[in-house]
Design an enzyme around this catalytic site. Sequence first.
Site, mmCIF file in Angstrom:
data_model
loop_
_atom_site.group_PDB
_atom_site.id
_atom_site.type_symbol
_atom_site.label_atom_id
_atom_site.label_comp_id
_atom_site.label_asym_id
_atom_site.label_seq_id
_atom_site.Cartn_x
_atom_site.Cartn_y
_atom_site.Cartn_z
ATOM 1 N N HIS A 126 -6.181 30.464 2.622
ATOM 2 C CA HIS A 126 -7.081 30.981 3.648
ATOM 3 C C HIS A 126 -8.339 30.121 3.675
ATOM 4 O O HIS A 126 -8.964 29.904 2.632
ATOM 5 C CB HIS A 126 -7.501 32.418 3.324
ATOM 6 C CG HIS A 126 -6.375 33.379 3.250
ATOM 7 N ND1 HIS A 126 -6.049 34.224 4.288
ATOM 8 C CD2 HIS A 126 -5.479 33.647 2.254
ATOM 9 C CE1 HIS A 126 -5.008 34.974 3.935
ATOM 10 N NE2 HIS A 126 -4.646 34.640 2.707
ATOM 11 N N HIS B 138 0.097 30.100 1.000
ATOM 12 C CA HIS B 138 -0.836 29.899 2.102
ATOM 13 C C HIS B 138 -2.261 29.993 1.574
ATOM 14 O O HIS B 138 -2.565 30.807 0.714
ATOM 15 C CB HIS B 138 -0.587 30.873 3.262
ATOM 16 C CG HIS B 138 -0.574 32.320 2.902
ATOM 17 N ND1 HIS B 138 0.464 32.912 2.203
ATOM 18 C CD2 HIS B 138 -1.458 33.305 3.161
ATOM 19 C CE1 HIS B 138 0.214 34.200 2.067
ATOM 20 N NE2 HIS B 138 -0.961 34.462 2.625
#
Length: 139
Positions: free
Chosen positions: A99, A97
């Site tokens: 950010h 993931h």
Amino acid sequence: MEGCSFCRIVAGELPAARVYEDEKVMAFLDHRPLFFGHTLVIPRQHVPTLAELSGDLLAPLFGLVQRLARAIPLALEAEGTFIGINNRVSQSIPHLHIHVVPRRRGDGLRGFFWPRRRYPSETAMEETAARLRAALQHV
């Protein structure tokens, strides 16, 4: 992958404030943001780290990151964005993931992530660069 919170979000089993999704990637708001608008971008397919991401997902994933880096300042009157990825260390969920965090001058985030230091010498810096150049020949 069973037990992965992000895979469960992709499958619709867990709620998320979805910002974008297509057949390969998804973006949703972090439920514990650094600042409002802090968005996570993931591949829909379970991939633990950036090193394990297949080439066919690279452009869709980072294309969406780039689009969000443009959209967040427009949508939230931010002055810029911070883009961050953890690979294993500090990766709270073992699903890649990225950010994308809204930034404003004086927001208090400076120095938050890394204790900065200097190389002990120019020689040490060049030795480090040489090791990285050599390793790039093998990956």
